[in-house]
Design a protein around this motif. Structure first.
Motif, PDB file in Angstrom:
ATOM      1  N   ASN A  81     -42.428 -32.570  26.102  1.00  0.00           N
ATOM      2  CA  ASN A  81     -41.939 -33.307  24.936  1.00  0.00           C
ATOM      3  C   ASN A  81     -40.727 -32.624  24.307  1.00  0.00           C
ATOM      4  O   ASN A  81     -40.674 -31.405  24.183  1.00  0.00           O
ATOM      5  CB  ASN A  81     -43.037 -33.454  23.880  1.00  0.00           C
ATOM      6  N   VAL A  82     -39.777 -33.467  23.932  1.00  0.00           N
ATOM      7  CA  VAL A  82     -38.587 -33.050  23.201  1.00  0.00           C
ATOM      8  C   VAL A  82     -38.557 -33.909  21.950  1.00  0.00           C
ATOM      9  O   VAL A  82     -38.615 -35.134  22.040  1.00  0.00           O
ATOM     10  CB  VAL A  82     -37.303 -33.262  24.031  1.00  0.00           C
ATOM     11  N   ILE A  83     -38.512 -33.265  20.784  1.00  0.00           N
ATOM     12  CA  ILE A  83     -38.470 -34.043  19.550  1.00  0.00           C
ATOM     13  C   ILE A  83     -37.095 -33.940  18.909  1.00  0.00           C
ATOM     14  O   ILE A  83     -36.418 -32.915  19.016  1.00  0.00           O
ATOM     15  CB  ILE A  83     -39.566 -33.630  18.543  1.00  0.00           C
ATOM     16  N   LEU A  84     -36.707 -35.035  18.284  1.00  0.00           N
ATOM     17  CA  LEU A  84     -35.481 -35.102  17.507  1.00  0.00           C
ATOM     18  C   LEU A  84     -35.904 -35.573  16.133  1.00  0.00           C
ATOM     19  O   LEU A  84     -36.577 -36.602  16.018  1.00  0.00           O
ATOM     20  CB  LEU A  84     -34.501 -36.109  18.105  1.00  0.00           C
ATOM     21  N   ARG A  85     -35.536 -34.799  15.108  1.00  0.00           N
ATOM     22  CA  ARG A  85     -35.947 -35.197  13.764  1.00  0.00           C
ATOM     23  C   ARG A  85     -34.836 -34.972  12.769  1.00  0.00           C
ATOM     24  O   ARG A  85     -34.095 -33.989  12.852  1.00  0.00           O
ATOM     25  CB  ARG A  85     -37.226 -34.483  13.344  1.00  0.00           C
ATOM     26  N   GLU A  86     -34.734 -35.946  11.879  1.00  0.00           N
ATOM     27  CA  GLU A  86     -33.766 -35.828  10.806  1.00  0.00           C
ATOM     28  C   GLU A  86     -34.258 -34.779   9.818  1.00  0.00           C
ATOM     29  O   GLU A  86     -35.416 -34.802   9.403  1.00  0.00           O
ATOM     30  CB  GLU A  86     -33.585 -37.171  10.104  1.00  0.00           C
ATOM     31  N   VAL A  87     -33.366 -33.856   9.492  1.00  0.00           N
ATOM     32  CA  VAL A  87     -33.649 -32.815   8.497  1.00  0.00           C
ATOM     33  C   VAL A  87     -32.495 -32.830   7.496  1.00  0.00           C
ATOM     34  O   VAL A  87     -31.474 -33.474   7.731  1.00  0.00           O
ATOM     35  CB  VAL A  87     -33.791 -31.418   9.148  1.00  0.00           C
ATOM     36  N   ALA A  88     -32.661 -32.139   6.395  1.00  0.00           N
ATOM     37  CA  ALA A  88     -31.605 -32.092   5.389  1.00  0.00           C
ATOM     38  C   ALA A  88     -30.292 -31.650   6.028  1.00  0.00           C
ATOM     39  O   ALA A  88     -30.226 -30.575   6.625  1.00  0.00           O
ATOM     40  CB  ALA A  88     -31.994 -31.143   4.262  1.00  0.00           C
ATOM     41  N   GLY A  89     -29.302 -32.505   5.983  1.00  0.00           N
ATOM     42  CA  GLY A  89     -27.979 -32.154   6.487  1.00  0.00           C
ATOM     43  C   GLY A  89     -27.738 -32.364   7.956  1.00  0.00           C
ATOM     44  O   GLY A  89     -26.696 -31.980   8.470  1.00  0.00           O
ATOM     45  N   GLY A  90     -28.681 -32.944   8.680  1.00  0.00           N
ATOM     46  CA  GLY A  90     -28.437 -33.156  10.100  1.00  0.00           C
ATOM     47  C   GLY A  90     -29.674 -33.497  10.895  1.00  0.00           C
ATOM     48  O   GLY A  90     -30.587 -34.157  10.406  1.00  0.00           O
ATOM     49  N   VAL A  91     -29.709 -33.005  12.120  1.00  0.00           N
ATOM     50  CA  VAL A  91     -30.792 -33.301  13.058  1.00  0.00           C
ATOM     51  C   VAL A  91     -31.213 -32.003  13.739  1.00  0.00           C
ATOM     52  O   VAL A  91     -30.365 -31.168  14.064  1.00  0.00           O
ATOM     53  CB  VAL A  91     -30.324 -34.325  14.130  1.00  0.00           C
ATOM     54  N   GLU A  92     -32.509 -31.854  13.947  1.00  0.00           N
ATOM     55  CA  GLU A  92     -33.032 -30.712  14.693  1.00  0.00           C
ATOM     56  C   GLU A  92     -33.667 -31.220  15.976  1.00  0.00           C
ATOM     57  O   GLU A  92     -34.382 -32.220  15.969  1.00  0.00           O
ATOM     58  CB  GLU A  92     -34.070 -29.956  13.876  1.00  0.00           C
ATOM     59  N   VAL A  93     -33.391 -30.515  17.061  1.00  0.00           N
ATOM     60  CA  VAL A  93     -34.011 -30.800  18.360  1.00  0.00           C
ATOM     61  C   VAL A  93     -34.957 -29.657  18.678  1.00  0.00           C
ATOM     62  O   VAL A  93     -34.596 -28.486  18.527  1.00  0.00           O
ATOM     63  CB  VAL A  93     -32.952 -30.929  19.478  1.00  0.00           C
ATOM     64  N   SER A  94     -36.165 -29.999  19.123  1.00  0.00           N
ATOM     65  CA  SER A  94     -37.144 -28.992  19.544  1.00  0.00           C
ATOM     66  C   SER A  94     -37.747 -29.449  20.867  1.00  0.00           C
ATOM     67  O   SER A  94     -38.262 -30.557  20.964  1.00  0.00           O
ATOM     68  CB  SER A  94     -38.256 -28.840  18.507  1.00  0.00           C
ATOM     69  N   ALA A  95     -37.666 -28.588  21.861  1.00  0.00           N
ATOM     70  CA  ALA A  95     -38.289 -28.857  23.161  1.00  0.00           C
ATOM     71  C   ALA A  95     -39.485 -27.925  23.308  1.00  0.00           C
ATOM     72  O   ALA A  95     -39.438 -26.764  22.883  1.00  0.00           O
ATOM     73  CB  ALA A  95     -37.294 -28.608  24.298  1.00  0.00           C
ATOM     74  N   ILE A  96     -40.533 -28.414  23.906  1.00  0.00           N
ATOM     75  CA  ILE A  96     -41.719 -27.593  24.147  1.00  0.00           C
ATOM     76  C   ILE A  96     -41.329 -26.396  25.011  1.00  0.00           C
ATOM     77  O   ILE A  96     -40.495 -26.529  25.912  1.00  0.00           O
ATOM     78  CB  ILE A  96     -42.844 -28.411  24.822  1.00  0.00           C
ATOM     79  N   ASP A  97     -41.903 -25.265  24.744  1.00  0.00           N
ATOM     80  CA  ASP A  97     -41.747 -24.101  25.609  1.00  0.00           C
ATOM     81  C   ASP A  97     -42.905 -24.143  26.602  1.00  0.00           C
ATOM     82  O   ASP A  97     -44.054 -23.873  26.224  1.00  0.00           O
ATOM     83  CB  ASP A  97     -41.786 -22.807  24.794  1.00  0.00           C
ATOM     84  N   PRO A  98     -42.649 -24.507  27.854  1.00  0.00           N
ATOM     85  CA  PRO A  98     -43.744 -24.641  28.826  1.00  0.00           C
ATOM     86  C   PRO A  98     -44.502 -23.338  29.059  1.00  0.00           C
ATOM     87  O   PRO A  98     -45.689 -23.367  29.374  1.00  0.00           O
ATOM     88  CB  PRO A  98     -43.058 -25.094  30.110  1.00  0.00           C
ATOM     89  N   GLN A 116     -39.576 -21.338  35.042  1.00  0.00           N
ATOM     90  CA  GLN A 116     -38.392 -22.033  35.555  1.00  0.00           C
ATOM     91  C   GLN A 116     -38.083 -23.272  34.709  1.00  0.00           C
ATOM     92  O   GLN A 116     -36.917 -23.539  34.390  1.00  0.00           O
ATOM     93  CB  GLN A 116     -38.603 -22.430  37.015  1.00  0.00           C
ATOM     94  N   VAL A 117     -39.115 -24.017  34.342  1.00  0.00           N
ATOM     95  CA  VAL A 117     -38.909 -25.205  33.509  1.00  0.00           C
ATOM     96  C   VAL A 117     -38.398 -24.786  32.136  1.00  0.00           C
ATOM     97  O   VAL A 117     -37.520 -25.438  31.570  1.00  0.00           O
ATOM     98  CB  VAL A 117     -40.198 -26.053  33.413  1.00  0.00           C
ATOM     99  N   ARG A 118     -38.910 -23.681  31.621  1.00  0.00           N
ATOM    100  CA  ARG A 118     -38.423 -23.181  30.321  1.00  0.00           C
ATOM    101  C   ARG A 118     -36.928 -22.912  30.384  1.00  0.00           C
ATOM    102  O   ARG A 118     -36.179 -23.282  29.483  1.00  0.00           O
ATOM    103  CB  ARG A 118     -39.154 -21.904  29.916  1.00  0.00           C
ATOM    104  N   GLU A 119     -36.478 -22.258  31.453  1.00  0.00           N
ATOM    105  CA  GLU A 119     -35.052 -21.980  31.615  1.00  0.00           C
ATOM    106  C   GLU A 119     -34.248 -23.277  31.658  1.00  0.00           C
ATOM    107  O   GLU A 119     -33.173 -23.371  31.046  1.00  0.00           O
ATOM    108  CB  GLU A 119     -34.800 -21.162  32.885  1.00  0.00           C
ATOM    109  N   MET A 120     -34.766 -24.272  32.366  1.00  0.00           N
ATOM    110  CA  MET A 120     -34.083 -25.559  32.452  1.00  0.00           C
ATOM    111  C   MET A 120     -33.996 -26.231  31.081  1.00  0.00           C
ATOM    112  O   MET A 120     -32.935 -26.754  30.705  1.00  0.00           O
ATOM    113  CB  MET A 120     -34.795 -26.461  33.450  1.00  0.00           C
TER     114      MET A 120
END
Length: 128
Positions: A81-98, A116-120
């Motif tokens: 999962n990769v999440i994109l969320r609106e935060v004050a002043g912009g957007v934050e992206v968070s990807a799961i660390d496998p 390897q997936v984490r590096e990708m």
């Protein structure tokens, strides 16, 4: 240990960061299998307003195949999962660390694949 790989985009719109995220995922061999618009879901189900929040279920088929061959039940933890969320002043992206998510599975070979997936995914987040 953090369980996500994060990056913030000041002044960006959710739509712009979503397009950039999808392109970065595709460039690293990931497809988006699932999409959840959390804001729309919360509004529909609970009549709650919230900032934009998208969950993209990303999968690299080759890496997923390797992981499933080693540990058939690992599918319960896929896709990445990769999440994109609106935060004050912009957007934050968070990807799961496998690597963090696979700590519960006692399989060293699987942990190497997770690395390897984490590096990708780290490259994806950097490339957005």
């Amino acid at each position: 240990m953090s369980y996500t790989l994060d990056r913030s985009f000041a002044g960006a719109t959710l739509a712009d960061v979503e397009a950039r995220t999808r392109a970065a995922l595709a460039a690293r061999g990931f497809g988006v299998l699932t999409e959840i618009d959390v804001r729309a879901t919360m509004k529909k189900k609970l009549d709650v307003d919230m900032p934009g929040y998208l969950i993209l279920g990303a999968c690299n088929p080759g890496m997923a195949h390797r992981a499933l061959a080693m540990e058939p039940k690992v599918g319960a933890m896929l896709p990445c999962n990769v999440i994109l969320r609106e935060v004050a002043g912009g957007v934050e992206v968070s990807a799961i660390d496998p690597v963090a998510s696979m700590t519960a599975i006692p399989n060293g070979d699987l942990k190497r694949v997770a690395g390897q997936v984490r590096e990708m995914l780290a490259e994806v987040v950097k490339d957005i």
